[in-house]
Design an enzyme around this catalytic site. Structure first.
Site, PDB file in Angstrom:
ATOM      1  N   PRO A 124       0.864  -1.195   0.000  1.00 23.60           N
ATOM      2  CA  PRO A 124       0.000   0.000   0.000  1.00 23.60           C
ATOM      3  C   PRO A 124       0.889   1.229   0.000  1.00 23.60           C
ATOM      4  CG  PRO A 124       0.143  -0.953   2.208  1.00 23.60           C
ATOM      5  CD  PRO A 124       0.898  -1.877   1.295  1.00 23.60           C
ATOM      6  N   CYS A 142       1.846   3.329   9.950  1.00 23.34           N
ATOM      7  CA  CYS A 142       1.886   4.672   9.356  1.00 23.34           C
ATOM      8  C   CYS A 142       2.593   5.659  10.287  1.00 23.34           C
ATOM      9  CB  CYS A 142       0.469   5.156   9.069  1.00 23.34           C
ATOM     10  SG  CYS A 142       0.455   6.780   8.299  1.00 23.34           S
ATOM     11  N   GLY A 202      10.490  -4.109   2.749  1.00 19.86           N
ATOM     12  CA  GLY A 202      11.470  -3.057   2.995  1.00 19.86           C
ATOM     13  C   GLY A 202      12.738  -3.226   2.180  1.00 19.86           C
TER      14      GLY A 202
END
Ligand SMILES: Cc1cc2nc3c(=O)[nH]c(=O)nc-3n(C[C@H](O)[C@H](O)[C@H](O)COP(=O)(O)O)c2cc1C
Length: 317
Positions: free
Chosen positions: A12, A103, A205
């Protein structure tokens, strides 16, 4: 090294991996799943139109191109409202439901949403279990976390909170909130968790190449990967990793930019065309020096047609 990748998932990315970008990327790759930009949940059941706006693919039975399923992501902190909205997303056709606990945005964290929840695994447990209990038992529930807020000392507790609340999958972005997006990603922490939990793990990542993917699989001890910025920088990265395709040459990227322009012009976001193309070029520059030149040629332009004529010239060269 033998590549033993299993799932490759598109991450996302709010403001970047919207429906148009998902369409583009799924039309040229075989992703196993796309997670949508987050839907922010505060204290209400959001109307259906909010979900359709975030994920127009819901109108297509929840599929992007190449029959790639999409999964709605929710960001919030109030367990009951998260549960109600999760159910709505599933009813509208989302292929499972993803919860965002990573987030870093200040406004979201100030309101106790996103990465700040990593400080209190008990809250994560409450949210995941409320959502799990409200959702149909056959719907996949996944969560996305970072290694922790300031450090990774609570990682084991966080992972245990998610798995004991009966989520099915867990994506770990292998950095803390404090690390932001600074390289490296600490994949070995995911590997450490592999030994402590049975939940399906997805590593995320700093995967920019096949080589990174192989290293990540080895260190994270999972063969499920989620690609973020690397998927924008090298548009066929998923197929490079999954199918051994060669990295896409710049000439093909130029054609893709033109196709993207056509999609943007048709879509209701055409107004944003120049800024969105420039945004994508910022990522493409990381893999293609030619993108830097194109960026400098168009950076002062706002007019779509002027920009397109430059891209068109490039693609016919
Ligand atoms: C522009 C941008 C927007 C992002 N938006 C979200 C989001 O809405 N939800 C989420 O869970 N992660 C979000 N992330 C984090 C990514 O999903 C991913 O975890 C992170 O970029 C690390 O992966 P990468 O190194 O492959 O980029 C965002 C990242 C970027 C760069």
């Amino acid at each position: 090294m033998k590549n033993q990748v299993n799932k490759v998932i598109l991450a996302p990315m709010e403001g970047v991996a919207d429906e148009l970008m998902r369409q583009m990327l799924t039309s040229i790759n075989h992703y196993d799943l796309c997670i949508t930009e987050f839907v922010r949940i505060v204290d209400s059941l959001l109307p259906e139109r909010v979900f359709y706006k975030n994920s127009p693919e819901l109108l297509n039975n929840g599929f992007a191109k190449n029959n790639t399923p999409i999964r709605v992501q929710l960001l919030g902190q109030e367990p009951n409202w998260m549960a109600e909205n999760a159910n709505r997303a599933i009813e509208l056709g989302s292929h499972g439901l993803d919860l965002n606990f990573g987030c870093p945005a200040k406004t979201v964290n100030k309101n106790r949403g996103g990465a700040v929840l990593l400080k209190t695994p008990e809250d994560i447990y409450q949210i995941v279990s409320h959502v799990r209990n409200a959702m149909p038992s056959d719907a996949i529930l996944s969560a996305k976390i970072r290694l922790g807020f300031d450090d990774s000392s609570l990682l084991e507790e966080i992972v245990s909170a998610v798995s004991s609340a009966n989520a099915n999958q867990l994506t770990i972005h292998a950095r803390t909130k404090l690390d932001g997006y600074k390289p490296p990603a600490y994949w070995h922490h995911i590997g450490r968790m592999r030994e402590k939990t049975n939940i399906e793990l997805i590593a995320n990542g700093e995967i920019w190449s096949l080589n990174d993917a192989n290293k990540c699989i080895e260190e994270a001890k999972t063969n499920n990967l989620m690609l973020g910025r690397g998927a924008l920088a090298l548009p066929n990265l998923a197929n490079v990793i999954k199918r051994g395709e060669p990295p896409m040459p710049w000439s093909t990227v130029c054609h893709l930019l033109i196709e993207y322009a056509a999609l943007e012009l048709k879509g209701d976001k055409s107004y944003y065309f120049s800024s969105r193309l420039k945004q994508w070029l910022r990522y493409l520059k990381l893999q293609y020096p030619q993108a830097e030149t194109l960026f400098s040629q168009i950076k002062l332009l706002k007019n779509k047609d002027e920009i397109l004529s430059i891209v068109n010239k490039l693609s016919s060269n």
